[in-house]
Design an enzyme around this catalytic site. Structure first.
Site, mmCIF file in Angstrom:
data_model
loop_
_atom_site.group_PDB
_atom_site.id
_atom_site.type_symbol
_atom_site.label_atom_id
_atom_site.label_comp_id
_atom_site.label_asym_id
_atom_site.label_seq_id
_atom_site.Cartn_x
_atom_site.Cartn_y
_atom_site.Cartn_z
ATOM 1 N N HIS A 184 -8.107 -5.159 -0.004
ATOM 2 C CA HIS A 184 -6.807 -4.503 0.168
ATOM 3 C C HIS A 184 -6.030 -5.103 1.343
ATOM 4 O O HIS A 184 -4.804 -5.186 1.319
ATOM 5 C CB HIS A 184 -7.023 -2.997 0.374
ATOM 6 C CG HIS A 184 -5.765 -2.195 0.404
ATOM 7 N ND1 HIS A 184 -4.823 -2.262 -0.598
ATOM 8 C CD2 HIS A 184 -5.281 -1.315 1.316
ATOM 9 C CE1 HIS A 184 -3.810 -1.443 -0.298
ATOM 10 N NE2 HIS A 184 -4.069 -0.875 0.860
ATOM 11 N N SER A 194 0.838 -1.200 0.000
ATOM 12 C CA SER A 194 0.000 0.000 0.000
ATOM 13 C C SER A 194 0.882 1.262 0.000
ATOM 14 O O SER A 194 1.772 1.390 -0.850
ATOM 15 C CB SER A 194 -0.934 -0.068 1.213
ATOM 16 O OG SER A 194 -1.918 0.910 1.147
ATOM 17 N N ASP A 218 -8.849 -6.601 -4.359
ATOM 18 C CA ASP A 218 -8.445 -5.293 -3.831
ATOM 19 C C ASP A 218 -8.989 -4.213 -4.760
ATOM 20 O O ASP A 218 -8.494 -4.016 -5.860
ATOM 21 C CB ASP A 218 -6.918 -5.229 -3.753
ATOM 22 C CG ASP A 218 -6.417 -3.929 -3.142
ATOM 23 O OD1 ASP A 218 -7.232 -3.019 -2.903
ATOM 24 O OD2 ASP A 218 -5.194 -3.841 -2.901
#
Lengths: 377, 206
Positions: free
Chosen positions: A354, A156, A321
């Site tokens: 995610h 991320s 995601d």
């Protein structure tokens, strides 16, 4: 002694590095001095060639792996990935975790005391960017005597830092592991971040960011921000599978208290987060996400941005995601291919959205292990 | 795209088909291998020709095998095209014993010609005499090059040398070179009957 998995460190200790050379930030602001808190796992080899920097995401910190004082609740946030014999093997690598500048886990941030005023920085703490973080991480590397990282890794927002390393310091990073990341946020993504910020800023207890001097925290705003964020880190399928339409008390109550299990879960997560995390840090981290766009100075040509990169890349994404979708990772891969860089890309089937990058998954962890095994130190 | 022929032997075993493809690849070229399996061809081209190679694979186990073999691999479905790759960005695109398992044959050949100067294709020749004999005897062929039963075969678009050459003519692919093999032997006489594996090198029709 507590029974923990034998592939973890039972006790790790954070360390602090102090820097007194002024740091010129992208915003134009200057920080005269600051501290970074960090942890290391494993040993630096004689050639100093086996160091791996792991960058954290929005709510992460320097505590990657292992436990504090044998406390089983204190596992590092990537303890399933990092440790002796694990995918990122600390018997081979020296792994370093650092709390980013502006954080709220020990590094200098909005809740720290500004030596010039004797008060908390609060809203006066400068906005920091991914580029600024990389600058501070380079100084930490210098402090630790590491000229070149075997790898810089992150998921991320952490993956964005790994990318930035390859752009700003191409000769100081041999491999970049860019997981569930993006080369820039979409409008939808920035929109989610702004709703989160608005929740915090409009909380009456925010006091323009100077809530410390009022003895309060903007708990309601931070709680809402986290609840919203949490929804976007999961997938529709995983929420349906975990919570469905289950009712806490088995029947409708025709009121606004907690009724559905998902409400209970989100409120619990929001409360927990609000009592642990600093609201100003949350604002600052989301801005760093929004601003990240290495293609922007190159007429939005991401391939041009990577022209001077030299690292080898591992890019990973997860099928469900939707906050940092596989398409965003494929755009990174395309730019790397344009520059004839070594890159491998895998799209991992996972139902966890995610958050998948933090989850234990056999295939995912085998891929990372295989990639790390091939890194020469 | 999984390797349909189960020919991913270890690196130590001689692969005459690899050697043949390597002979066509100029040293130091940039090569894309579609349906690259465990990455052994890329690795062979890298070691023997100094090629910079990337593989494309859809199968998780094969992607992991590529990682273990230290081969660059991009996990992607060939059937959805080669969008990750810029036009003209490779010297060669290889489709090694995978053509017969691709659903959208026309699109994959078009995409190969788009992203690369030259394409290299190999496939089992359905016109091989042993295959013909089995069809004549009333059965779908099962052989070394086509090891599957009719009901479990991934090979949905089998063709003969004649079929492929006609296809190239109709789809703007100019054939530069052809090799036909049976085991380790090159077949020059009656290749469409005596050849087991066919190899073609082609470019965009000018």
């Amino acid at each position: 002694m507590l029974m923990q998995d034998s592939n973890s460190f039972n006790t790790v200790t954070p360390q602090v590095a102090r820097f007194d050379t002024p740091l010129h930030l992208k915003s134009g602001a200057v920080l005269d001095n600051y501290e970074l808190v960090y942890e290391t796992y494993g040993e630096l080899n004689a050639a100093r060639s086996n160091a791996v920097l792991v960058c954290h995401a929005l709510s992460g910190n320097h505590h990657l792996a292992g436990f504090y004082d044998d406390n089983p609740k204190s596992a590092g946030w990537w303890n399933n990935m990092i440790g002796p014999g694990k995918s990122i093997d600390t018997q081979k690598f020296l792994v370093i975790g650092v709390n980013n500048l502006g954080g709220c886990h020990g590094s200098t941030g909005p809740a720290s005391i500004n030596a010039k005023t004797g008060k908390c920085y609060g809203p006066n703490f400068p906005v920091v960017t991914v580029e600024d973080w990389v600058q501070t991480q380079v100084r930490l590397a210098d402090h630790l005597g590491i000229d070149q990282f075997a790898a810089v890794a992150g998921g991320s927002l952490g993956g964005m830092q790994a990318l930035q390393w390859t752009l700003d310091f191409p000769d100081r990073v041999r491999h970049a592991l860019v997981i569930a990341a993006a080369a820039k946020l979409t409008a939808q993504n920035i929109a989610f971040n702004d709703v989160a910020r608005q929740a915090i800023i409009t909380d009456p207890d925010f006091h323009g960011g100077d809530y410390y001097s009022h003895g309060v925290i903007p708990r309601r705003g931070l709680r809402l921000a986290r609840m919203l964020g949490h929804i976007t880190y999961l997938s529709d399928d995983s929420m349906a599978a975990k919570f469905g339409r289950e009712l806490r008390n088995g029947a409708l109550a025709f009121g606004y208290d907690v009724e559905f299990e998902i409400e209970s879960y989100l409120r619990y997560q929001g409360d927990k987060f609000a009592s642990q995390f600093d609201a100003n840090t949350y604002l600052l981290m989301t801005k760093a996400l929004d601003y990240f766009d290495p293609a922007f100075p190159h007429n939005n040509d991401l391939s041009a941005a990577f022209r001077f990169a030299e690292a080898n890349f591992l890019v990973l994404s997860f099928t469900t995601d939707w906050r940092f979708s596989p398409e965003r990772s494929r755009a990174i891969v395309r730019a790397l291919l344009d520059n004839e860089l070594d890159v491998s890309y895998a799209e991992i089937t996972s139902s966890h959205g995610h958050d998948s990058f933090l989850m234990e998954d056999r295939h995912y962890h085998r891929l990372v292990r295989a990639y790390m095994d091939n890194i020469v130190v | 795209m999984t390797k349909p022929l189960g020919m991913n032997s270890s690196f130590n075993v001689a692969r005459p088909d690899f050697a043949l493809i390597a002979a066509w690849v100029k040293p130091g070229s940039k090569v894309l291998d579609l349906g690259c399996g465990d990455g052994s061809l890329i690795r062979f081209l890298r070691d023997s020709r100094g090629a910079r190679g990337y593989g494309v694979e859809i199968d998780d186990a094969n992607v992991l095998a590529c990682f273990n073999n230290g081969v660059n691999v991009i996990q992607s479905d060939l059937e959805s095209g080669l969008q990750s790759f810029e036009s003209g960005s490779f010297d060669y695109v290889v489709l090694s014993q995978t053509l017969q398992a691709v659903k959208n044959t026309e699109n994959i050949i078009k995409e190969m010609l788009r992203v690369s100067k030259e394409g290299i294709v190999s496939f089992p020749n359905f016109g091989y005499w042993k295959n013909r004999l089995q069809v004549l005897s009333g059965h779908m062929p099962v052989s070394e090059a086509l090891p599957y039963q009719w009901f479990d075969t991934p090979n949905i678009h089998n063709c003969t040398l004649g079929d492929f050459e006609e296809f190239c003519g109709q789809h703007g692919a100019h054939i530069l070179e052809r090799r036909v093999m049976s085991g380790n032997h090159q077949i020059r006489f009656m290749p469409n009957l005596l050849g087991m594996l066919a190899f073609y090198r082609f470019e965009q029709q000018k």
